[in-house]
Scaffold this motif. Structure first.
Motif, PDB file in Angstrom:
ATOM      1  N   ASN A  75       0.873  -1.172   0.000  1.00  0.00           N
ATOM      2  CA  ASN A  75       0.000   0.000   0.000  1.00  0.00           C
ATOM      3  C   ASN A  75       0.916   1.229   0.000  1.00  0.00           C
ATOM      4  O   ASN A  75       1.595   1.505   0.992  1.00  0.00           O
ATOM      5  N   SER A  76       0.914   1.963  -1.100  1.00  0.00           N
ATOM      6  CA  SER A  76       1.846   3.077  -1.275  1.00  0.00           C
ATOM      7  C   SER A  76       1.393   4.348  -0.573  1.00  0.00           C
ATOM      8  O   SER A  76       2.121   5.343  -0.586  1.00  0.00           O
ATOM      9  N   ASN A  77       0.169   4.322   0.007  1.00  0.00           N
ATOM     10  CA  ASN A  77      -0.347   5.515   0.686  1.00  0.00           C
ATOM     11  C   ASN A  77      -0.444   6.701  -0.277  1.00  0.00           C
ATOM     12  O   ASN A  77      -0.148   7.842   0.066  1.00  0.00           O
ATOM     13  N   GLY A  78      -0.879   6.390  -1.509  1.00  0.00           N
ATOM     14  CA  GLY A  78      -1.003   7.417  -2.539  1.00  0.00           C
ATOM     15  C   GLY A  78       0.326   7.712  -3.221  1.00  0.00           C
ATOM     16  O   GLY A  78       1.374   7.149  -2.884  1.00  0.00           O
ATOM     17  N   TYR A  79       0.261   8.576  -4.238  1.00  0.00           N
ATOM     18  CA  TYR A  79       1.448   9.085  -4.926  1.00  0.00           C
ATOM     19  C   TYR A  79       2.337   7.974  -5.481  1.00  0.00           C
ATOM     20  O   TYR A  79       3.568   8.130  -5.550  1.00  0.00           O
ATOM     21  N   PHE A  80       1.720   6.880  -5.911  1.00  0.00           N
ATOM     22  CA  PHE A  80       2.529   5.752  -6.370  1.00  0.00           C
ATOM     23  C   PHE A  80       3.339   6.100  -7.609  1.00  0.00           C
ATOM     24  O   PHE A  80       4.435   5.578  -7.795  1.00  0.00           O
ATOM     25  N   SER A  81       2.842   6.991  -8.461  1.00  0.00           N
ATOM     26  CA  SER A  81       3.583   7.358  -9.667  1.00  0.00           C
ATOM     27  C   SER A  81       4.898   8.042  -9.329  1.00  0.00           C
ATOM     28  O   SER A  81       5.818   8.078 -10.157  1.00  0.00           O
ATOM     29  N   GLU A  82       5.008   8.589  -8.120  1.00  0.00           N
ATOM     30  CA  GLU A  82       6.250   9.188  -7.663  1.00  0.00           C
ATOM     31  C   GLU A  82       7.092   8.202  -6.845  1.00  0.00           C
ATOM     32  O   GLU A  82       8.319   8.312  -6.805  1.00  0.00           O
ATOM     33  N   ARG A  83       6.429   7.249  -6.203  1.00  0.00           N
ATOM     34  CA  ARG A  83       7.111   6.364  -5.253  1.00  0.00           C
ATOM     35  C   ARG A  83       7.498   5.006  -5.840  1.00  0.00           C
ATOM     36  O   ARG A  83       8.248   4.259  -5.216  1.00  0.00           O
ATOM     37  N   PHE A  84       6.996   4.688  -7.046  1.00  0.00           N
ATOM     38  CA  PHE A  84       7.217   3.336  -7.570  1.00  0.00           C
ATOM     39  C   PHE A  84       8.682   2.994  -7.807  1.00  0.00           C
ATOM     40  O   PHE A  84       9.054   1.808  -7.720  1.00  0.00           O
ATOM     41  N   PRO A  85       9.582   3.969  -8.096  1.00  0.00           N
ATOM     42  CA  PRO A  85      10.990   3.555  -8.278  1.00  0.00           C
ATOM     43  C   PRO A  85      11.577   2.840  -7.060  1.00  0.00           C
ATOM     44  O   PRO A  85      12.449   1.980  -7.213  1.00  0.00           O
ATOM     45  N   ALA A  86      11.083   3.161  -5.863  1.00  0.00           N
ATOM     46  CA  ALA A  86      11.603   2.508  -4.657  1.00  0.00           C
ATOM     47  C   ALA A  86      11.281   1.018  -4.671  1.00  0.00           C
ATOM     48  O   ALA A  86      12.125   0.180  -4.312  1.00  0.00           O
ATOM     49  N   ILE A  87      10.075   0.669  -5.082  1.00  0.00           N
ATOM     50  CA  ILE A  87       9.668  -0.728  -5.077  1.00  0.00           C
ATOM     51  C   ILE A  87      10.320  -1.494  -6.236  1.00  0.00           C
ATOM     52  O   ILE A  87      10.495  -2.713  -6.176  1.00  0.00           O
ATOM     53  N   LEU A  88      10.704  -0.769  -7.297  1.00  0.00           N
ATOM     54  CA  LEU A  88      11.373  -1.424  -8.426  1.00  0.00           C
ATOM     55  C   LEU A  88      12.737  -1.975  -8.036  1.00  0.00           C
ATOM     56  O   LEU A  88      13.265  -2.875  -8.700  1.00  0.00           O
ATOM     57  N   GLU A  89      13.305  -1.446  -6.961  1.00  0.00           N
ATOM     58  CA  GLU A  89      14.601  -1.939  -6.493  1.00  0.00           C
ATOM     59  C   GLU A  89      14.539  -3.426  -6.153  1.00  0.00           C
ATOM     60  O   GLU A  89      15.559  -4.126  -6.170  1.00  0.00           O
ATOM     61  N   GLU A  90      13.337  -3.913  -5.839  1.00  0.00           N
ATOM     62  CA  GLU A  90      13.175  -5.328  -5.489  1.00  0.00           C
ATOM     63  C   GLU A  90      13.070  -6.225  -6.723  1.00  0.00           C
ATOM     64  O   GLU A  90      13.103  -7.447  -6.609  1.00  0.00           O
ATOM     65  N   ASP A  91      12.864  -5.617  -7.893  1.00  0.00           N
ATOM     66  CA  ASP A  91      12.844  -6.346  -9.169  1.00  0.00           C
ATOM     67  C   ASP A  91      11.884  -7.536  -9.146  1.00  0.00           C
ATOM     68  O   ASP A  91      12.256  -8.681  -9.411  1.00  0.00           O
ATOM     69  N   ALA A  92      10.628  -7.261  -8.826  1.00  0.00           N
ATOM     70  CA  ALA A  92       9.613  -8.312  -8.796  1.00  0.00           C
ATOM     71  C   ALA A  92       9.036  -8.541 -10.189  1.00  0.00           C
ATOM     72  O   ALA A  92       9.184  -7.719 -11.102  1.00  0.00           O
ATOM     73  N   ASP A  93       8.354  -9.656 -10.338  1.00  0.00           N
ATOM     74  CA  ASP A  93       7.647  -9.947 -11.584  1.00  0.00           C
ATOM     75  C   ASP A  93       6.240  -9.361 -11.566  1.00  0.00           C
ATOM     76  O   ASP A  93       5.720  -8.964 -12.609  1.00  0.00           O
ATOM     77  N   ILE A  94       5.638  -9.314 -10.373  1.00  0.00           N
ATOM     78  CA  ILE A  94       4.280  -8.802 -10.216  1.00  0.00           C
ATOM     79  C   ILE A  94       4.234  -7.907  -8.984  1.00  0.00           C
ATOM     80  O   ILE A  94       4.792  -8.244  -7.932  1.00  0.00           O
ATOM     81  N   TYR A  95       3.541  -6.762  -9.127  1.00  0.00           N
ATOM     82  CA  TYR A  95       3.343  -5.829  -8.022  1.00  0.00           C
ATOM     83  C   TYR A  95       1.841  -5.641  -7.810  1.00  0.00           C
ATOM     84  O   TYR A  95       1.123  -5.254  -8.745  1.00  0.00           O
ATOM     85  N   VAL A  96       1.382  -5.920  -6.605  1.00  0.00           N
ATOM     86  CA  VAL A  96      -0.014  -5.691  -6.246  1.00  0.00           C
ATOM     87  C   VAL A  96      -0.019  -4.455  -5.336  1.00  0.00           C
ATOM     88  O   VAL A  96       0.464  -4.507  -4.205  1.00  0.00           O
ATOM     89  N   ILE A  97      -0.558  -3.355  -5.843  1.00  0.00           N
ATOM     90  CA  ILE A  97      -0.379  -2.060  -5.194  1.00  0.00           C
ATOM     91  C   ILE A  97      -1.727  -1.450  -4.815  1.00  0.00           C
ATOM     92  O   ILE A  97      -2.624  -1.330  -5.655  1.00  0.00           O
ATOM     93  N   GLN A  98      -1.828  -1.040  -3.572  1.00  0.00           N
ATOM     94  CA  GLN A  98      -3.028  -0.376  -3.090  1.00  0.00           C
ATOM     95  C   GLN A  98      -2.771   1.136  -2.981  1.00  0.00           C
ATOM     96  O   GLN A  98      -1.643   1.573  -2.762  1.00  0.00           O
ATOM     97  N   GLU A  99      -3.856   1.898  -3.126  1.00  0.00           N
ATOM     98  CA  GLU A  99      -3.815   3.367  -3.080  1.00  0.00           C
ATOM     99  C   GLU A  99      -2.894   3.924  -4.161  1.00  0.00           C
ATOM    100  O   GLU A  99      -2.086   4.823  -3.906  1.00  0.00           O
ATOM    101  N   CYS A 100      -3.033   3.397  -5.368  1.00  0.00           N
ATOM    102  CA  CYS A 100      -2.226   3.871  -6.496  1.00  0.00           C
ATOM    103  C   CYS A 100      -3.111   4.551  -7.540  1.00  0.00           C
ATOM    104  O   CYS A 100      -4.314   4.321  -7.609  1.00  0.00           O
ATOM    105  N   GLN A 101      -2.479   5.384  -8.362  1.00  0.00           N
ATOM    106  CA  GLN A 101      -3.213   6.098  -9.401  1.00  0.00           C
ATOM    107  C   GLN A 101      -3.484   5.210 -10.617  1.00  0.00           C
ATOM    108  O   GLN A 101      -2.711   4.303 -10.924  1.00  0.00           O
ATOM    109  N   ASN A 102      -4.573   5.527 -11.299  1.00  0.00           N
ATOM    110  CA  ASN A 102      -4.885   4.897 -12.572  1.00  0.00           C
ATOM    111  C   ASN A 102      -3.913   5.450 -13.614  1.00  0.00           C
ATOM    112  O   ASN A 102      -3.895   6.665 -13.862  1.00  0.00           O
ATOM    113  N   PRO A 103      -3.059   4.623 -14.225  1.00  0.00           N
ATOM    114  CA  PRO A 103      -1.993   5.132 -15.087  1.00  0.00           C
ATOM    115  C   PRO A 103      -2.415   6.142 -16.158  1.00  0.00           C
ATOM    116  O   PRO A 103      -1.671   7.117 -16.381  1.00  0.00           O
ATOM    117  N   PRO A 104      -3.570   5.990 -16.847  1.00  0.00           N
ATOM    118  CA  PRO A 104      -3.880   6.944 -17.908  1.00  0.00           C
ATOM    119  C   PRO A 104      -4.024   8.397 -17.462  1.00  0.00           C
ATOM    120  O   PRO A 104      -3.908   9.315 -18.283  1.00  0.00           O
TER     121      PRO A 104
END
Length: 232
Positions: free
Chosen positions: A7-36
């Motif tokens: 749960n990114s607590n909002g602002y996932f479009s700004e915070r997602f690089p932190a989670i990419l450090e884990e190099d997962a195949d699938i990310y299930v994210i709560q409180e994230c923005q709709n990409p479009p």
């Protein structure tokens, strides 16, 4: 395969690089923005293979995967329950992403586990729920929350999922009981002295090979939740 729920607590479009450090195949994210709705080339590149649900375009539930992972959305009516994303992964197993957020007036705490129980009851005969599936996300469930009714509903939810052979993986692997966790996934107001275990992974005992909850100090700079990182 590595999967992360957070749960990114909002602002996932700004915070997602932190989670990419884990190099997962699938990310299930709560409180994230709709990409479009986000004008970010980096975020939209990350979200090239995803499903998202939500009423507020800035606070929804998303499942994001690498391009070499096949996600197929399963056609299950949510019956007004919020928020669930059922997918088939690589024609191999079912994955249910969860962010319980009851559409009710007043206190939601009692009802969080009931949302999952209701979703299970609605779809247990569909074939989607089985011992080879994985359920993960922000359940908003901790037996210590508020009152005994919430705790009772948590145990009811666990009993229902056990009908198809699913267990709470953290508690199974660490031999810990509900409400007595040595690692927490949520800290009220980002205060490390107010820990709860709201995020969960359910799977059959033999499915998950490793599950980690990282040190919270770093993650509290980004969210009030700590990610759960696991491998199957």
């Amino acid at each position: 395969m590595k999967i992360i729920t957070w749960n990114s607590n909002g602002y996932f479009s700004e915070r997602f690089p932190a989670i990419l450090e884990e190099d997962a195949d699938i990310y299930v994210i709560q409180e994230c923005q709709n990409p479009p709705i986000i004008d970010s080339e980096e975020y939209n590149e990350f979200a090239s293979n995803y499903y998202w649900v939500g009423q507020n375009q800035y606070y929804g539930l998303g499942i994001f995967a690498k391009d070499n992972v096949k996600l197929e959305l399963i056609d299950l009516d949510d019956k007004g329950l919020r928020y669930f994303i059922p997918v088939r992964v690589n024609d191999d197993f079912n994955l249910l992403g969860i962010w319980t957020n009851p559409n009710i007036e007043g206190s939601k705490v009692i009802h969080y586990p009931k949302e999952i129980t209701k979703y299970y009851e609605e779809h247990k005969d569909s074939g989607f729920f089985n011992e080879d599936m994985i359920i993960c996300g922000d359940f908003n469930c901790d037996v210590r929350l508020v009152n005994k009714t919430h705790g009772k509903n948590v145990y009811e939810m666990m009993d229902k999922l056990s009908e198809v052979g699913l267990v709470d993986v953290y508690h199974y692997l660490n031999d810990e009981t509900q409400g007595e966790e040595t690692k927490s996934t949520f800290f009220m107001n980002r205060n490390l002295s107010k820990p709860f275990h709201l995020d969960h992974v359910f799977a059959s005992p033999s499915t998950v090979k490793d599950l980690q909850i990282p040190n919270p100090e770093y993650w509290m700079t980004l969210s009030d939740h700590v990610p759960i990182i696991f491998e199957i």
